[in-house]
Design a protein around this motif. Sequence first.
Motif, short mmCIF file in Angstrom:
data_model
loop_
_atom_site.label_atom_id
_atom_site.label_comp_id
_atom_site.label_asym_id
_atom_site.label_seq_id
_atom_site.Cartn_x
_atom_site.Cartn_y
_atom_site.Cartn_z
N ASN A 1 2.48 -0.16 -2.35
CA ASN A 1 3.17 1.29 -2.27
C ASN A 1 2.18 2.33 -2.09
O ASN A 1 2.29 3.37 -1.39
CB ASN A 1 4.13 1.68 -2.88
CG ASN A 1 5.52 0.72 -2.93
OD1 ASN A 1 5.57 0.24 -1.79
ND2 ASN A 1 6.40 0.55 -4.04
N SER A 2 1.07 2.32 -2.72
CA SER A 2 0.17 3.14 -2.71
C SER A 2 -1.31 3.23 -1.97
O SER A 2 -2.21 3.48 -1.81
CB SER A 2 -0.57 3.74 -4.04
OG SER A 2 -0.88 2.49 -4.74
N GLY A 3 -1.00 1.92 -1.03
CA GLY A 3 -2.12 1.75 -0.05
C GLY A 3 -3.33 1.03 -0.76
O GLY A 3 -4.37 1.10 -0.13
N GLN A 4 -3.29 0.37 -1.79
CA GLN A 4 -4.52 -0.11 -2.51
C GLN A 4 -4.35 -1.59 -2.53
O GLN A 4 -5.54 -2.13 -2.99
CB GLN A 4 -4.44 0.38 -3.91
CG GLN A 4 -4.29 1.89 -4.16
CD GLN A 4 -4.38 1.96 -5.79
OE1 GLN A 4 -5.52 1.86 -6.33
NE2 GLN A 4 -3.65 2.85 -6.27
N ILE A 5 -3.52 -2.23 -1.97
CA ILE A 5 -3.43 -3.54 -2.08
C ILE A 5 -4.47 -4.39 -0.92
O ILE A 5 -4.89 -5.18 -1.48
CB ILE A 5 -2.25 -4.16 -1.47
CG1 ILE A 5 -2.07 -5.63 -1.81
CG2 ILE A 5 -1.84 -3.90 0.16
CD1 ILE A 5 -1.96 -5.95 -3.37
N LEU B 1 -0.92 -13.71 -0.64
CA LEU B 1 -1.37 -12.36 0.40
C LEU B 1 -0.05 -11.66 0.12
O LEU B 1 0.88 -12.12 0.39
CB LEU B 1 -1.42 -13.21 1.57
CG LEU B 1 -2.29 -12.10 2.47
CD1 LEU B 1 -3.77 -12.20 2.12
CD2 LEU B 1 -2.49 -12.71 3.92
N SER B 2 -0.26 -10.33 -0.13
CA SER B 2 0.65 -9.36 0.17
C SER B 2 1.35 -9.16 1.52
O SER B 2 0.64 -9.44 2.53
CB SER B 2 0.38 -8.14 -0.17
OG SER B 2 0.97 -7.21 0.28
N GLY B 3 2.42 -9.03 1.84
CA GLY B 3 3.07 -8.78 3.19
C GLY B 3 2.33 -7.44 3.73
O GLY B 3 2.03 -7.70 5.05
N ILE B 4 1.68 -6.67 3.00
CA ILE B 4 1.06 -5.55 3.69
C ILE B 4 -0.22 -5.90 4.42
O ILE B 4 -0.66 -5.77 5.42
CB ILE B 4 0.77 -4.37 2.63
CG1 ILE B 4 2.05 -3.91 1.96
CG2 ILE B 4 -0.10 -3.37 3.43
CD1 ILE B 4 2.79 -2.83 2.55
N GLU C 1 8.86 -15.42 1.50
CA GLU C 1 9.88 -15.46 2.55
C GLU C 1 10.16 -13.96 3.11
O GLU C 1 10.27 -13.48 4.24
CB GLU C 1 11.24 -16.10 2.32
CG GLU C 1 11.02 -17.40 1.89
CD GLU C 1 12.28 -17.72 0.95
OE1 GLU C 1 13.20 -18.68 1.38
OE2 GLU C 1 12.55 -17.31 -0.20
N THR C 2 10.25 -13.24 1.92
CA THR C 2 10.63 -11.77 2.34
C THR C 2 9.70 -10.99 3.42
O THR C 2 10.35 -10.09 4.27
CB THR C 2 10.85 -10.75 1.10
OG1 THR C 2 9.88 -11.49 -0.04
CG2 THR C 2 12.13 -10.53 0.58
N MET C 3 8.42 -11.28 3.18
CA MET C 3 7.60 -10.60 4.04
C MET C 3 7.72 -11.08 5.43
O MET C 3 7.62 -10.29 6.72
CB MET C 3 5.93 -10.63 3.55
CG MET C 3 5.56 -11.97 3.64
SD MET C 3 3.80 -12.09 3.06
CE MET C 3 3.95 -11.93 1.26
#
Length: 711
Positions: free
Chosen positions: A488-492, A526-529, A560-562
Amino acid sequence: MKKPDNTNYNHIKEKIVVFSMLIFIVMTMLIGYSYFWNIQNIKQGEFDLALQEAKANWNKDAAFRRWATGHGGVYVPPSELTPPNPALSHIPDRDVITTGGKKLTLMNPAYMMRQMTEEFEADYGIKGKITGKKQLNPINKPDSWELQALNIFESGKVTEVMEQAAIDGAPYLRYMKPMYMTQGCVKCHAVLGYKDGDLRGGVSIAIPLKPYFAAAQESNRSILTSHVIIWLIGCLAIIAFAITFGSLLARMAHDALHDGLTKLPNLTLLKDRIQHAIEKRRRQPEYLFAVCFLDLDRFKDINDSHGYHTGDHLLKQIAALFAQILRPTDTVARAGGDEFTFLINDIASTDEALEITRRLLQSLNRPFKVNQHTIYTGASVGIYMVDHSQRSAEEMIRDADIAMYRAKESGKGRIDVFNPEMHERAKKTLQIETDLREAMDKNELEIYYQPVIDIHQNSICGFEALLRWHHPTLGSIPPDRFIPIAENSGQIGKIGRWVMEKSCLQTRDWSLQFSPEKHFSLAVNLSGIQLIDPNIDVEIAGILKYSRFNPADLHIEVTETMLISHKDAAKHAIEALHEMGVSISIDDFGTGYCSLTYLQEYHFDTLKIDKSFVQDMEASGKGRQLVRTLMLLARDLRLSIVAEGVETKKQLDRLTAMNCPYVQGYYFSQPLPASAIEILLGADKHHDAQKLISLPQLNQAETELQITIKK
Ligand code: C2E
Ligand code: CA
Ligand code: CA
């Protein structure tokens, strides 16, 4: 729903009326002044004209008299019109006889002029008269005005007197100048005691002012008409100004307090109304109200898939729907984007607020027809119920937002009511977000590795990289907590890159050192972002190249969610990664909303059965059946399988019996720091999975601690 704020409009209206009245008064005063100034000018002009005429008459009169006096008078035959003048009887040669025996009588200048002026008066109404304090003929006696003038002349300072004065009730301009004795006058007037040079009297002229007044009146009428017309035009202009400007200002005021798209009140207006509610509660402590924050679910997806236009139309429909549901005393405002904020006024309890918000949610529970699309949506709502704290309107909205966030976290389409712990948590989140920015530089982040076991080979075949954060004051923060904050804070992006690079280097090192024939695989979450970053393939390719890591040994884990929320971007990334030779695993399979069609649609290599299914296996036959079905499904789709969360021998045996090829879990090893893994690998050159179990200390809850101490 409340109508646009009338108090505001009334305020503006009042101001405009006052302003218009001011302009009206100023305009009327200016026009009035101009009118009177013009009238005055005309009057003065007419007076000046009359004065000119008076002066001209006086000059002519004086010239005649001078001429006549210079010639000593005129002898005329006596007649009815010119009988011998009794006032000149003292003059010896008043009457003379010509040599021819004709009788002549003397007409002195005064006598002559009187006759002339009498005729002039009869013809033109202009009076002319010579007068003095002593006179030969009583007819020349001064009247009161003339006497006053003569008195003034006697002072010797004033040589001209003019004034508007009445004669027999009629208005006249009276004009008088003094006359002095000359040699020619002495003959007749010495008898009165005058000497040459004496003030003998004056010539008085009276010009009738009636014709001048008539002319002035004529001009006055046209001046009045033109001024009245100007005034009326001015009044019309003021009215037009008031109406136009008034509606313009009212519109501006309305726009400043309303959302352009939905026409709902905006946050400024809402805050104002909350402020009113706060003040009311201050006066009536039993007065209750609630502030709610509603966020539409999946609105971004609607925008992405159907376009902004459709999204906007949907918002309008929803806004109208909400406005309909609320009571007239409530307010719904658009807080921006797909967020709505409500003020629910005058309620008996939290239940009533819940009831109203439930109605709002239910109203979304139907398909919306927008631009030929059928759209399903939903929302999450947070409620802030007023209490005894001294919160401002802004803080109430913030807390409703926090509660909404919590509602969203617990699943879509939910309602949550704010409580102070939420605030604490939100504050903590903010602290975590701030601290996370420095965590990497301060070496607080560490990658742990959980061995992945090849059941058939009975050995460690690879690792899953799992991130840890050792916070200096908050202790160990689990990734489930800080990864969403990083997202959410753009650090991922930055953190994810670091994990991938470091774990690739580390795993390659271990492969070279401990398993040169068959390299270890590495699973990275791996994050969705990260997945929807259009450059993710280039970035991963760069890392693989730099760390000289074999792409085939890298397993990217996605959830799955991403895939649901970023369908197209995810598909693109997955295909690009495949082309590079990287494997893709679907993580936590079965816990999300993923439909089976996704499994066919995307190019996956591995299915990770979530630990909850593995753990359910022991409890029920149904659980076992479920895992078996998942395994069959994976096999059908030619997907490899990793079962997560294997904690007991029983679970392992069951999975082995089902022919599950790979497992992960505390039964073998918890995620461990790199140093501990190194000890493990070093202790057993064959990476025998059974040996892992036989190292009892590594399976204790304190494993991580012990390893840290060993380090
Ligand atoms: P995950 O990918 O499903 O990771 C597996 C989680 O299960 C890990 O939790 C692991 O410690 C835990 N686990 C492993 N074996 C067992 C077992 O036998 N029993 C039980 N009860 N748990 C077991 P962890 O490390 O707390 O990670 C939680 C989640 O955080 C991960 O779930 C993953 O989604 C995310 N995560 C961790 N590291 C990263 C990262 O570097 N990047 C991203 N994007 N996400 C990460
Ligand atoms: Ca994982
Ligand atoms: Ca998992």
